[in-house]
Design a protein around this motif. Structure first.
Motif, short mmCIF file in Angstrom:
data_model
loop_
_atom_site.label_atom_id
_atom_site.label_comp_id
_atom_site.label_asym_id
_atom_site.label_seq_id
_atom_site.Cartn_x
_atom_site.Cartn_y
_atom_site.Cartn_z
N ILE A 178 -1.63 -11.11 -3.51
CA ILE A 178 -2.25 -10.37 -3.05
C ILE A 178 -1.66 -9.17 -3.98
O ILE A 178 -2.79 -8.03 -3.88
CB ILE A 178 -1.64 -9.50 -1.34
CG1 ILE A 178 -2.45 -11.16 -0.70
CG2 ILE A 178 -1.98 -8.21 -1.10
CD1 ILE A 178 -1.64 -10.90 0.46
N SER B 28 -4.94 -8.17 -6.26
CA SER B 28 -5.48 -6.34 -6.15
C SER B 28 -5.71 -6.15 -6.32
O SER B 28 -6.40 -5.35 -7.70
CB SER B 28 -4.39 -6.13 -5.19
OG SER B 28 -4.70 -6.80 -3.87
N THR C 43 0.86 -1.10 -0.08
CA THR C 43 0.10 0.09 0.16
C THR C 43 0.99 1.34 0.35
O THR C 43 0.62 2.56 -0.56
CB THR C 43 -1.25 0.07 1.27
OG1 THR C 43 -0.33 -0.19 2.26
CG2 THR C 43 -2.48 -1.01 1.10
N ILE D 271 -8.39 -1.54 -2.10
CA ILE D 271 -8.36 -3.10 -2.54
C ILE D 271 -7.28 -4.01 -1.84
O ILE D 271 -7.66 -5.04 -1.70
CB ILE D 271 -8.60 -2.82 -4.02
CG1 ILE D 271 -9.82 -2.17 -4.67
CG2 ILE D 271 -8.05 -4.38 -5.04
CD1 ILE D 271 -9.61 -1.59 -6.49
N ILE D 272 -5.83 -4.01 -2.44
CA ILE D 272 -5.15 -4.03 -1.63
C ILE D 272 -5.24 -4.77 0.36
O ILE D 272 -5.22 -6.11 0.95
CB ILE D 272 -3.03 -3.74 -1.34
CG1 ILE D 272 -3.08 -3.40 -2.39
CG2 ILE D 272 -1.93 -4.56 -0.09
CD1 ILE D 272 -1.70 -2.30 -3.18
N ARG E 267 -8.65 -7.16 -10.12
CA ARG E 267 -10.01 -6.61 -8.81
C ARG E 267 -10.11 -5.19 -9.20
O ARG E 267 -10.81 -4.65 -9.57
CB ARG E 267 -9.51 -6.74 -7.10
CG ARG E 267 -10.88 -6.77 -7.01
CD ARG E 267 -11.26 -7.65 -5.34
NE ARG E 267 -12.83 -7.31 -5.57
CZ ARG E 267 -13.34 -6.99 -3.91
NH1 ARG E 267 -12.10 -7.65 -3.66
NH2 ARG E 267 -14.84 -6.48 -3.11
N TRP E 268 -8.37 -4.39 -9.04
CA TRP E 268 -8.60 -2.84 -9.43
C TRP E 268 -9.18 -2.35 -10.60
O TRP E 268 -9.53 -2.19 -10.69
CB TRP E 268 -7.48 -2.05 -9.16
CG TRP E 268 -6.87 -0.48 -9.03
CD1 TRP E 268 -8.21 -0.17 -8.40
CD2 TRP E 268 -6.37 -0.27 -9.83
NE1 TRP E 268 -6.99 1.61 -8.29
CE2 TRP E 268 -5.96 0.99 -9.52
CE3 TRP E 268 -4.93 -0.77 -10.72
CZ2 TRP E 268 -5.69 2.21 -9.65
CZ3 TRP E 268 -4.13 0.50 -11.34
CH2 TRP E 268 -4.39 2.02 -10.96
N THR F 190 -8.15 -6.77 -0.11
CA THR F 190 -8.17 -8.20 -0.56
C THR F 190 -7.15 -9.03 0.68
O THR F 190 -7.90 -10.69 1.27
CB THR F 190 -7.05 -8.31 -1.97
OG1 THR F 190 -7.27 -8.10 -2.46
CG2 THR F 190 -6.19 -9.74 -2.31
#
Lengths: 199, 199
Positions: B154, B158, B88, B174-175, B161-162, B178
């Protein structure tokens, strides 16, 4: 007319593994393989689409099998338990007795960039197909994606560790240990608690 | 004599992305790309080893950066917390503002088997390099391997999905989500508890 050769695929795989080990993957041709196996190139291409694919069969159907197991597992189990149960009960027994030949195969795969990439694709197929099983189990699409990635990761990390050992031990034990280690990583600090634990 | 072209790599990448989107990856040649960019093929090959590689730079150094972050994180944090913090704080900001172009890039990568395999290789490099950071942090070799696979998983889940979303939202959120979902998968049963939760 196509003549059926009993055990042809296995003979071609054995011949290919021998030749790749002797000369290196790049130096071997499909006619080399078929000559060693005593078969024709036409027979070869009935089973394998190219030279590379002879190293990537034998686990056909495993992703679909895993997906079925994930879908049908006891609803009371956590997703991680479902993964461990599926891998230990159904996948691990398929690898019994193959430790020596899988180690030899891994050496060949590691020697060639194209083979390494193809191997990664195999693991990603497991994740893609496994996700369908988890969706059937009632997980949302993004949860199922994550669960299947977790399953593929535990599968691949366990296989790697199994083949890294100096002698054969039960793959199922290593799968269970991988899952335990993963749980510990998520919840334990790095210092102190880790002291004295063995690899 | 080599003439330095300011911004040449970026111009070549933009030209390549445009052409791949217009004609498909397979139909584009390196001379097509250099013509569009107004540069020579010699310049192209100074930056990229082949046609494929133009899609796989720009994240250079990220695995090494991640490894450093993993190695230097607060020893009190769990491994999962280290991963989330590293991704992140350091990785996510690098992707800010790139959502639209990364979605376009992903469409191109998905269209070609060779590109899909190369993309998987990129994620596996993150895992390999990340493991070194975790070993420095005091994890055993097999724990570090597992931690780095978890980090890569991860990261990749992520990012997927992003880019799947209809509009841009912060990758860092999102991270974190997840990682939370992954923890839940390990400890919650599938039935009941999952009811009403949204994807």
């Amino acid at each position: 007319m196509v003549r059926w050769e009993p055990g042809a695929a296995e003979r071609l795989q054995s011949a290919a593994m021998e030749l790749f080990a002797e000369r290196g993957f790049a130096a071997v041709t499909v006619p080399d393989i078929t000559r060693r196996a005593g078969l024709t190139t036409r027979t070869y291409f009935r089973y394998f689409s190219d030279k590379r694919e002879v190293l990537f069969t034998g686990e056909d159907g495993l992703p679909e099998l895993a997906a079925t197991i994930f879908a049908e597992a006891d609803p009371q189990l956590t997703t991680l338990e479902v993964i461990v149960q599926g891998l230990t009960n159904v996948i691990a027994p398929r690898f019994d007795g193959l430790w020596t030949s899988l180690r030899a195969r891994r050496e060949i795969v590691r020697s060639d960039e194209g083979l390494r990439e193809r191997e990664l694709r195999k693991v990603s197929i497991i994740a893609e197909v496994g996700a369908a099983g988890f969706r059937q189990r009632g997980l949302t699409a993004s949860e199922a994606d994550l669960a299947a990635r977790l399953a593929a990761m535990i599968y691949d990390a366990s296989l790697t560790r199994w083949l890294d050992q100096d002698s054969e031990s039960p793959l199922a034990d290593i799968i269970r240990e991988t899952a335990r280690n993963l749980t510990a990583l998520a919840f334990e600090g790095a210092a102190g608690e880790r002291a004295g634990r063995q690899s």
